[in-house]
Design a protein around this motif. Structure first.
Motif, PDB file in Angstrom:
ATOM      1  N   GLU A  83       1.921   3.421  -5.503  1.00 22.29           N
ATOM      2  CA  GLU A  83       1.038   4.370  -5.543  1.00 22.29           C
ATOM      3  C   GLU A  83      -0.180   4.127  -6.354  1.00 22.29           C
ATOM      4  O   GLU A  83      -1.360   4.424  -6.116  1.00 22.29           O
ATOM      5  N   ASN A 109      -8.227   0.483  -2.500  1.00 17.99           N
ATOM      6  CA  ASN A 109      -7.481   1.078  -1.786  1.00 17.99           C
ATOM      7  C   ASN A 109      -8.210   0.970  -0.401  1.00 17.99           C
ATOM      8  O   ASN A 109      -7.909   0.791   0.549  1.00 17.99           O
ATOM      9  N   TRP A 110      -9.648   1.160  -0.533  1.00 18.68           N
ATOM     10  CA  TRP A 110     -10.456   0.979   0.815  1.00 18.68           C
ATOM     11  C   TRP A 110     -10.379  -0.319   1.195  1.00 18.68           C
ATOM     12  O   TRP A 110     -10.308  -0.716   2.478  1.00 18.68           O
ATOM     13  N   ASP A 131      -4.217  11.518  -0.340  1.00 21.11           N
ATOM     14  CA  ASP A 131      -3.746  10.284   0.495  1.00 21.11           C
ATOM     15  C   ASP A 131      -4.196  10.160   1.963  1.00 21.11           C
ATOM     16  O   ASP A 131      -3.535   9.900   2.710  1.00 21.11           O
ATOM     17  N   VAL A 163      -1.887   1.333  -6.300  1.00 22.46           N
ATOM     18  CA  VAL A 163      -3.025   0.693  -5.503  1.00 22.46           C
ATOM     19  C   VAL A 163      -3.774   1.821  -4.731  1.00 22.46           C
ATOM     20  O   VAL A 163      -4.884   1.667  -4.718  1.00 22.46           O
ATOM     21  N   ARG A 164      -3.144   2.831  -4.402  1.00 24.63           N
ATOM     22  CA  ARG A 164      -3.814   3.819  -3.438  1.00 24.63           C
ATOM     23  C   ARG A 164      -4.818   4.666  -4.313  1.00 24.63           C
ATOM     24  O   ARG A 164      -5.612   5.434  -3.961  1.00 24.63           O
ATOM     25  N   CYS A 205      -7.014  -1.142   2.828  1.00 20.76           N
ATOM     26  CA  CYS A 205      -6.853  -0.429   4.101  1.00 20.76           C
ATOM     27  C   CYS A 205      -7.628  -1.056   5.149  1.00 20.76           C
ATOM     28  O   CYS A 205      -7.199  -1.159   6.111  1.00 20.76           O
ATOM     29  N   PHE A 233       1.018  -1.083   0.005  1.00 21.45           N
ATOM     30  CA  PHE A 233      -0.106   0.040   0.142  1.00 21.45           C
ATOM     31  C   PHE A 233       0.857   1.114   0.063  1.00 21.45           C
ATOM     32  O   PHE A 233       0.467   2.236  -0.636  1.00 21.45           O
TER      33      PHE A 233
END
Length: 280
Positions: free
Chosen positions: A75, A84-85, A204, A77-78, A88, A71
């Motif tokens: 970048e 990304n959620w 971010d 992936v974010r 996370c 993660f």
């Protein structure tokens, strides 16, 4: 001039919104973690599972560290909204599960008190980092040098704590790590709030919240020495507290603290050797 002022006001508004999202996410994840850790500490049947099968927490924690590395360093992936959620949330939950084996050993009162102490330290130093005029983002090299010096100190005190059983040496080890973490908490707060030399990008917010969450995890993990060994809150009377009720059949005791001298006494009558431990 007016256009420049308008852009500045818009930036400040967006930055405040970004910081608010970061801190709200961090607080939400901390409360989610607290709820699960307290349940693990209180519910007997679940406690037994994570004490006996501690490797479950180990696997989840290792996977969480792998996911957080992906993660942070990738970048793209974010940038993918749903992914990304998902990543996370998986990271947060896997880290929480990774602490289950320690939470299962802790008394729920100890866990609650130290949780809120760590949360107070986290947000207290976020506030300090936000209001101090000095720009820590300009001194990132100095921060890493200090971190390296404290790393040397922590390794030395860890060794004398493990091998020589020097009293309170592990506490110095804990304090050294905590100081480094809190310095970086202030640094992270300044990058989140903006207006400094270095700042996080406005998209971010998940990364920023994850960083603060892991700052808290480091602080909280350090407190398990106090929770399981010193027991300031529940007292020494619970030192050999049964993890379960009568039907659990599982218990834990304090680790040995201080120098230990072992004398082996030969008992001729029973033809057996008894180890007698004398605690200094």
């Amino acid at each position: 001039m007016e256009r420049r002022t308008t852009r500045l006001l818009a930036y400040q508004r967006d930055r405040r919104k970004f910081a608010c999202i970061c801190y709200t996410l961090t607080l939400s994840w901390l409360l989610l973690a607290l709820l699960q850790w307290v349940l693990i500490s209180v519910i007997a049947e679940i406690t037994v599972v994570f004490v006996e099968y501690y490797w479950i927490s180990l696997i989840f924690f290792v996977v969480a560290m792998m996911l957080v590395s992906i993660f942070v360093f990738f970048e793209r992936v974010r940038a993918i909204t749903c992914l990304n959620w998902l990543m996370c949330l998986l990271i947060v939950e896997f880290v929480i599960i990774g602490v289950f084996n320690l939470a299962a050993l802790s008394h729920w009162q100890e866990l609650l008190v130290w949780f809120f102490i760590c949360m107070l330290l986290l947000f207290g130093f976020v506030l300090i980092g936000s209001i101090i005029p000095h720009d820590l983002t300009l001194d990132v090299v100095i921060l890493f040098v200090l971190a390296f010096i404290f790393l040397i100190v922590t390794v030395w005190f860890a060794m004398i704590s493990i091998l020589l059983k020097v009293p309170y040496s592990f506490v110095v080890y804990q304090l050294s790590i905590a100081i480094v973490v809190l310095l970086f908490v202030m640094y992270h707060a300044q990058t989140i709030n903006g207006g400094r030399f270095a700042e996080m990008r406005l998209n971010d917010y998940l990364l920023a919240a994850l960083i603060l969450f892991h700052d808290f995890i480091i602080l909280f993990l350090l407190t398990f020495y106090q929770q399981l060994v010193m027991r300031f809150i529940v007292g020494a009377t619970t030192a050999a507290r049964a993890v379960s009720e009568a039907n659990r059949g599982l218990s834990y005791i304090d680790p040995i603290i201080g120098p230990v001298q072992e004398d082996y006494v030969d008992d001729d009558d029973s033809n057996s050797t008894t180890a007698v431990q004398k605690f200094a």
